[in-house]
Design a protein around this motif. Structure first.
Motif, mmCIF file in Angstrom:
data_model
loop_
_atom_site.group_PDB
_atom_site.id
_atom_site.type_symbol
_atom_site.label_atom_id
_atom_site.label_comp_id
_atom_site.label_asym_id
_atom_site.label_seq_id
_atom_site.Cartn_x
_atom_site.Cartn_y
_atom_site.Cartn_z
ATOM 1 N N UNK A 70 -12.037 -49.212 14.569
ATOM 2 C CA UNK A 70 -11.438 -48.556 13.526
ATOM 3 C C UNK A 70 -10.075 -49.307 12.912
ATOM 4 N N UNK A 71 -8.980 -48.698 12.555
ATOM 5 C CA UNK A 71 -7.735 -49.581 11.762
ATOM 6 C C UNK A 71 -7.347 -50.643 12.905
ATOM 7 N N UNK A 72 -7.549 -50.499 14.151
ATOM 8 C CA UNK A 72 -7.134 -51.718 15.113
ATOM 9 C C UNK A 72 -7.980 -52.926 14.730
ATOM 10 N N UNK A 73 -9.541 -52.793 14.491
ATOM 11 C CA UNK A 73 -10.225 -54.055 14.339
ATOM 12 C C UNK A 73 -9.861 -54.652 13.003
ATOM 13 N N UNK A 103 -6.215 -41.041 29.097
ATOM 14 C CA UNK A 103 -5.330 -42.119 28.851
ATOM 15 C C UNK A 103 -4.380 -42.079 27.825
ATOM 16 N N UNK A 104 -4.292 -40.701 27.291
ATOM 17 C CA UNK A 104 -3.411 -40.606 26.213
ATOM 18 C C UNK A 104 -3.813 -41.726 24.946
ATOM 19 N N UNK A 105 -2.810 -42.238 24.484
ATOM 20 C CA UNK A 105 -3.163 -43.045 23.170
ATOM 21 C C UNK A 105 -3.848 -44.246 23.642
ATOM 22 N N UNK A 106 -3.652 -44.645 24.943
ATOM 23 C CA UNK A 106 -4.474 -45.850 25.603
ATOM 24 C C UNK A 106 -5.978 -45.673 25.672
ATOM 25 N N UNK A 107 -6.457 -44.432 25.049
ATOM 26 C CA UNK A 107 -8.002 -44.225 25.308
ATOM 27 C C UNK A 107 -8.915 -44.733 24.522
ATOM 28 N N UNK A 108 -8.270 -45.722 23.484
ATOM 29 C CA UNK A 108 -9.360 -46.352 22.740
ATOM 30 C C UNK A 108 -9.533 -47.639 23.446
ATOM 31 N N UNK A 120 -5.077 -55.051 23.481
ATOM 32 C CA UNK A 120 -3.687 -55.271 24.259
ATOM 33 C C UNK A 120 -3.308 -56.024 25.575
ATOM 34 N N UNK A 121 -4.528 -55.928 26.209
ATOM 35 C CA UNK A 121 -4.139 -56.687 27.606
ATOM 36 C C UNK A 121 -4.768 -58.022 27.365
ATOM 37 N N UNK A 141 2.769 -54.440 19.479
ATOM 38 C CA UNK A 141 2.942 -52.833 19.649
ATOM 39 C C UNK A 141 2.244 -52.094 20.649
ATOM 40 N N UNK A 142 2.710 -50.909 21.264
ATOM 41 C CA UNK A 142 1.745 -50.520 22.026
ATOM 42 C C UNK A 142 1.056 -49.270 21.357
ATOM 43 N N UNK A 143 0.216 -48.489 22.056
ATOM 44 C CA UNK A 143 -0.832 -47.647 21.555
ATOM 45 C C UNK A 143 0.234 -46.323 20.959
ATOM 46 N N UNK A 144 1.114 -45.891 21.610
ATOM 47 C CA UNK A 144 1.932 -45.001 20.787
ATOM 48 C C UNK A 144 2.822 -45.273 19.597
#
Length: 189
Positions: A90-93, A128-133, A140-141, A154-157
């Motif tokens: 999505x937006x992250x890509x 995993x809350x917002x790390x679920x993507x 990130x890792x 930035x982190x997922x939150x």
């Protein structure tokens, strides 16, 4: 990492690069993405791929501006606006492929997506809350480091907050991944 996992990761990344190429490029001149390009990448990695006609597919729906631009995650969602465009990550890509790593840059991309008539979104999940993507987690890792993609600052939150502040949606997925088939729809609208 097993060779199968590595091969799947590389094929997934190449597919993301191909699919997001037109959306992510900032130059005016673009090389058209063809179905044959996608089939070639997938078959080159040992996957089965075929080109089908839209008329032969059941359940095709028109893309609606009120639908969210979202990750292709196939799990259930708490959001019902599903008729928007889909892309892995999505937006992250988009941020990833443009080498945008700041939360301000992510927010600018979300605003750009909105200006083009779509609703930006990111997702988390029930465990995993917002790390679920999965895409964001890989980014990130550092799982894309060897491909030359810098990690987000930035982190997922923080990413979710930036997208929400830009007028986007945050959705939460539930259930387990059970996808067996991926349909890549290149049919306009």
């Amino acid at each position: 990492m097993s060779s199968l996992t590595g091969t799947a990761k590389l094929a997934f990344q190449k597919l993301i690069d191909l699919i997001t190429f037109k959306i992510c490029r900032e130059e005016d001149e673009e090389t058209p993405l063809t179905p044959e390009d996608i089939v070639g990448v997938l078959e080159g990695r040992g996957w089965e791929a075929e080109i089908v006609n839209a008329a032969d597919m059941e359940g095709m729906v028109d893309v609606a501006p009120t639908g969210i631009l979202k990750c292709v995650d196939g799990r259930g969602s708490d959001n019902t606006a599903m008729c928007g465009p889909k892309m892995a990550g999505g937006i992250y890509a988009i941020a990833h492929n443009r080498h945008v790593t700041s939360v301000e840059g992510l927010q600018a991309i979300a605003k750009e997506v909105a200006s083009k008539g779509h609703v930006p979104s990111v997702h988390g999940d029930h465990s995993s809350d917002m790390m679920g993507c999965g895409f964001f987690k890989l980014w990130l890792t550092g799982r894309f480091d060897d491909m030359g993609y810098p990690r987000p600052e930035f982190d997922a939150d923080q990413g979710a907050k930036a997208v929400k502040e830009a007028g986007g949606f945050i959705e939460m997925h539930h259930g387990s991944h059970e996808e067996k088939v991926v349909l890549i729809n290149l049919v306009e609208n």
